[in-house]
Design an enzyme around this catalytic site. Structure first.
Site, PDB file in Angstrom:
ATOM      1  N   ASP A 123       0.851  -1.195   0.000  1.00 51.42           N
ATOM      2  CA  ASP A 123       0.000   0.000   0.000  1.00 51.42           C
ATOM      3  C   ASP A 123       0.887   1.245   0.000  1.00 51.42           C
ATOM      4  OD1 ASP A 123      -1.766   2.072   0.518  1.00 51.42           O
ATOM      5  OD2 ASP A 123      -2.952   0.893   1.943  1.00 51.42           O
TER       6      ASP A 123
ATOM      7  N   ASN B 132       5.199   8.882 -10.146  1.00 50.05           N
ATOM      8  CA  ASN B 132       4.098   8.792  -9.173  1.00 50.05           C
ATOM      9  C   ASN B 132       2.798   8.724  -9.962  1.00 50.05           C
ATOM     10  OD1 ASN B 132       5.317   9.154  -6.419  1.00 50.05           O
ATOM     11  ND2 ASN B 132       6.176  10.955  -7.433  1.00 50.05           N
TER      12      ASN B 132
ATOM     13  N   SER C  49      -3.964  15.313 -13.430  1.00 52.63           N
ATOM     14  CA  SER C  49      -5.260  15.212 -14.111  1.00 52.63           C
ATOM     15  C   SER C  49      -5.655  16.612 -14.583  1.00 52.63           C
ATOM     16  CB  SER C  49      -6.317  14.705 -13.129  1.00 52.63           C
ATOM     17  OG  SER C  49      -7.610  14.899 -13.653  1.00 52.63           O
TER      18      SER C  49
ATOM     19  N   TYR D 163     -10.961  14.711  -4.925  1.00 52.82           N
ATOM     20  CA  TYR D 163      -9.998  14.357  -5.976  1.00 52.82           C
ATOM     21  C   TYR D 163      -9.365  15.625  -6.562  1.00 52.82           C
ATOM     22  CZ  TYR D 163      -8.191  12.161 -10.262  1.00 52.82           C
ATOM     23  OH  TYR D 163      -7.382  11.713 -11.291  1.00 52.82           O
TER      24      TYR D 163
ATOM     25  N   ALA E  97      -9.107  18.546  -5.184  1.00 50.24           N
ATOM     26  CA  ALA E  97      -8.254  19.189  -4.173  1.00 50.24           C
ATOM     27  C   ALA E  97      -6.893  18.503  -4.092  1.00 50.24           C
ATOM     28  CB  ALA E  97      -8.949  19.162  -2.815  1.00 50.24           C
TER      29      ALA E  97
ATOM     30  N   LYS F   4      -5.379  16.724  -6.419  1.00 56.39           N
ATOM     31  CA  LYS F   4      -4.601  16.930  -7.647  1.00 56.39           C
ATOM     32  C   LYS F   4      -4.127  18.391  -7.768  1.00 56.39           C
ATOM     33  CE  LYS F   4      -4.719  12.722  -9.544  1.00 56.39           C
ATOM     34  NZ  LYS F   4      -3.510  11.888  -9.705  1.00 56.39           N
TER      35      LYS F   4
ATOM     36  N   THR G  44      -9.733   8.621 -18.819  1.00 54.22           N
ATOM     37  CA  THR G  44      -8.959   7.544 -19.436  1.00 54.22           C
ATOM     38  C   THR G  44      -9.648   6.209 -19.158  1.00 54.22           C
ATOM     39  OG1 THR G  44      -6.952   8.825 -19.022  1.00 54.22           O
ATOM     40  CG2 THR G  44      -6.652   6.476 -19.471  1.00 54.22           C
TER      41      THR G  44
ATOM     42  N   SER H  78      -9.749   2.843 -17.922  1.00 53.96           N
ATOM     43  CA  SER H  78      -8.914   2.054 -17.015  1.00 53.96           C
ATOM     44  C   SER H  78      -9.846   1.504 -15.926  1.00 53.96           C
ATOM     45  CB  SER H  78      -7.835   2.942 -16.386  1.00 53.96           C
ATOM     46  OG  SER H  78      -8.452   3.866 -15.486  1.00 53.96           O
TER      47      SER H  78
HETATM   48  N1  LIG Z   1      -8.744   7.158 -15.445  1.00 53.18           N
HETATM   49  C1  LIG Z   1      -8.917   8.451 -15.582  1.00 53.18           C
HETATM   50  O1  LIG Z   1      -9.949   8.918 -16.095  1.00 53.18           O
HETATM   51  C2  LIG Z   1      -7.828   9.403 -15.151  1.00 53.18           C
HETATM   52  C3  LIG Z   1      -7.876  10.727 -15.618  1.00 53.18           C
HETATM   53  C4  LIG Z   1      -6.883  11.626 -15.225  1.00 53.18           C
HETATM   54  C5  LIG Z   1      -5.876  11.208 -14.382  1.00 53.18           C
HETATM   55  N2  LIG Z   1      -5.845   9.903 -13.949  1.00 53.18           N
HETATM   56  C6  LIG Z   1      -4.768   9.527 -13.031  1.00 53.18           C
HETATM   57  O2  LIG Z   1      -4.015   8.491 -13.628  1.00 53.18           O
HETATM   58  C7  LIG Z   1      -3.390   7.708 -12.614  1.00 53.18           C
HETATM   59  C8  LIG Z   1      -3.572   6.230 -12.950  1.00 53.18           C
HETATM   60  O3  LIG Z   1      -4.950   5.924 -12.935  1.00 53.18           O
HETATM   61  P1  LIG Z   1      -5.620   4.860 -13.951  1.00 53.18           P
HETATM   62  O4  LIG Z   1      -6.598   5.589 -14.777  1.00 53.18           O
HETATM   63  O5  LIG Z   1      -4.606   4.029 -14.627  1.00 53.18           O
HETATM   64  O6  LIG Z   1      -6.493   4.013 -12.895  1.00 53.18           O
HETATM   65  P2  LIG Z   1      -6.385   2.495 -12.382  1.00 53.18           P
HETATM   66  O7  LIG Z   1      -6.462   1.536 -13.529  1.00 53.18           O
HETATM   67  O8  LIG Z   1      -7.422   2.370 -11.325  1.00 53.18           O
HETATM   68  O9  LIG Z   1      -4.933   2.430 -11.769  1.00 53.18           O
HETATM   69  C9  LIG Z   1      -4.626   2.958 -10.506  1.00 53.18           C
HETATM   70  C10 LIG Z   1      -3.383   2.286  -9.976  1.00 53.18           C
HETATM   71  O10 LIG Z   1      -3.089   2.833  -8.679  1.00 53.18           O
HETATM   72  C11 LIG Z   1      -2.895   1.754  -7.764  1.00 53.18           C
HETATM   73  N3  LIG Z   1      -3.270   2.132  -6.415  1.00 53.18           N
HETATM   74  C12 LIG Z   1      -4.426   2.708  -5.990  1.00 53.18           C
HETATM   75  N4  LIG Z   1      -4.415   2.857  -4.662  1.00 53.18           N
HETATM   76  C13 LIG Z   1      -3.230   2.362  -4.218  1.00 53.18           C
HETATM   77  C14 LIG Z   1      -2.636   2.215  -2.946  1.00 53.18           C
HETATM   78  N5  LIG Z   1      -3.259   2.611  -1.822  1.00 53.18           N
HETATM   79  N6  LIG Z   1      -1.412   1.643  -2.870  1.00 53.18           N
HETATM   80  C15 LIG Z   1      -0.778   1.218  -3.997  1.00 53.18           C
HETATM   81  N7  LIG Z   1      -1.282   1.343  -5.229  1.00 53.18           N
HETATM   82  C16 LIG Z   1      -2.499   1.889  -5.341  1.00 53.18           C
HETATM   83  C17 LIG Z   1      -3.785   0.631  -8.299  1.00 53.18           C
HETATM   84  O11 LIG Z   1      -3.312  -0.646  -7.867  1.00 53.18           O
HETATM   85  P3  LIG Z   1      -3.976  -1.570  -6.738  1.00 53.18           P
HETATM   86  O12 LIG Z   1      -5.454  -1.370  -6.778  1.00 53.18           O
HETATM   87  O13 LIG Z   1      -3.531  -2.944  -7.139  1.00 53.18           O
HETATM   88  O14 LIG Z   1      -3.348  -1.123  -5.449  1.00 53.18           O
HETATM   89  C18 LIG Z   1      -3.566   0.785  -9.801  1.00 53.18           C
HETATM   90  O15 LIG Z   1      -2.400   0.116 -10.184  1.00 53.18           O
HETATM   91  C19 LIG Z   1      -4.027   8.150 -11.291  1.00 53.18           C
HETATM   92  O16 LIG Z   1      -3.139   8.994 -10.598  1.00 53.18           O
HETATM   93  C20 LIG Z   1      -5.249   8.937 -11.724  1.00 53.18           C
HETATM   94  O17 LIG Z   1      -5.599   9.943 -10.797  1.00 53.18           O
HETATM   95  C21 LIG Z   1      -6.789   9.010 -14.328  1.00 53.18           C
END
Ligand SMILES: NC(=O)c1ccc[n+]([C@@H]2O[C@H](COP(=O)([O-])OP(=O)(O)OC[C@H]3O[C@@H](n4cnc5c(N)ncnc54)[C@H](OP(=O)(O)O)[C@@H]3O)[C@@H](O)[C@H]2O)c1
Length: 277
Positions: free
Chosen positions: A79, A105, A158, A171, A173, A175, A204, A206
């Site tokens: 974690d 990060n 983001s 979220y 706040a 970011k 995105t 995901s």
């Molecule tokens: N998806 C969007 O629409 C979007 C848009 C703008 C920015 N972002 C940013 O992009 C980044 C990646 O997100 P994503 O879209 O790829 O989402 P995702 O598929 O949910 O990936 C998030 C990753 O963070 C890990 N994570 C979450 N909480 C954690 C914790 N407490 N300890 C360790 N690992 C943790 C998750 O792994 P585990 O669950 O296995 O721990 C997963 O590998 C994030 O910072 C997000 O804010 C996303």
């Protein structure tokens, strides 16, 4: 050396693209989405990568997915909100790779719903993962980055770290905080030659919206359109290669931030009317 010589040298350094071959990288959030593709692309580009996330089986799958040539990928599940785990990540990089050149990060979580209906824990969790984990991991890595090869800190931020929307106050706040911190850090680290690069994707595709914190099941994000996690990962690495300072990825994201600059009140009206989640 004359001032002109120094200037040309600085320009050459700025223009030279960062290569990932042989780079020692620490990447968070590699078990899905953007992080999964970042890990794959980094290994393909010849980097040595320490990856982390809570789901260890996913990290194992990641290692198997591309055969892990020459032990280029080291998985340390845990974690990221836990201080001991962050220490273990940096220790692993130092012991097994001999140091650190790049920290990405990327790990993050979101939440949807109005602030007045939410628990204090939701705000705490989002700040722990989205802000404190990134800043404190960076603090631990800094002494090694300062001795690294073409060192850089990359933050996956983001568009919502540039302009807030209703229903995602915690979220936004976290970011925004990350962006403010990055701006200071970038200047503080300039003399040490450590780049601070902030990349802001729009929505995105995901697992992000499947793991929302303290959010009513089935709540949908009001965002329109989306990018693939793979293309976002490629753009994040492109920003690192080209030593960008701050990058907003999609045309829609750029337009959104630009509209906020020129007509914030108009955007307030549009968002309060159409973006309530
Ligand atoms: N998806 C969007 O629409 C979007 C848009 C703008 C920015 N972002 C940013 O992009 C980044 C990646 O997100 P994503 O879209 O790829 O989402 P995702 O598929 O949910 O990936 C998030 C990753 O963070 C890990 N994570 C979450 N909480 C954690 C914790 N407490 N300890 C360790 N690992 C943790 C998750 O792994 P585990 O669950 O296995 O721990 C997963 O590998 C994030 O910072 C997000 O804010 C996303």
């Amino acid at each position: 050396m004359s001032w002109l010589g120094e200037w040309v040298l600085t320009l050459e350094c700025v223009m030279a693209k960062r290569s990932f071959a042989g780079k020692r990288v620490l990447l968070t959030g590699a078990s899905s989405g953007i992080g999964w593709y970042l890990a794959s692309e980094l290994v393909r580009a010849g980097a040595f990568v320490v990856v982390t996330s809570r789901r260890s089986e996913r990290l194992q799958q990641l290692r198997l997915a591309f055969g892990n040539p020459r032990k280029r990928l080291i998985a340390v599940p845990g974690d990221i909100a836990d201080h001991e785990h962050r220490c273990a990540l940096v220790d692993t990089a130092v012991e097994q790779l001999g140091g650190l050149d790049v920290v990405i990060n990327n790990a993050g979580v979101g939440a949807i719903g109005s602030f007045d209906q939410a628990t204090p824990e939701r705000l705490r969790t989002l700040f722990e993962v989205d802000f404190f984990a990134a800043t404190e991991l960076t603090r631990l890595a800094l002494p090694y980055l300062k001795r690294g090869n073409e060192p850089a800190i990359c933050l996956v931020n983001s568009v919502l770290g540039h302009r807030a929307v209703p229903g995602k106050s915690e979220y936004c706040a976290a970011k925004f905080a990350l962006r403010g911190w990055a701006e200071s850090l970038r200047l503080e680290l300039r003399p040490a030659g450590v780049d601070v690069i902030s990349v802001s994707p729009s929505t995105t595709r995901s697992e992000f919206f499947e793991s929302l914190v303290d959010t009513v099941r089935g709540t949908k994000s009001a965002s329109v359109g989306s990018q693939s996690a793979e293309s976002v990962a490629k753009n994040v690495l492109g920003a690192l290669r080209k030593r960008k300072r701050e990058l907003i990825l999609s045309p829609a994201g750029k337009a959104f931030v630009w509209l906020n600059r020129i007509a914030p009140q108009l955007l307030d009206r549009l968002l309060s009317r159409y973006a309530i989640s």
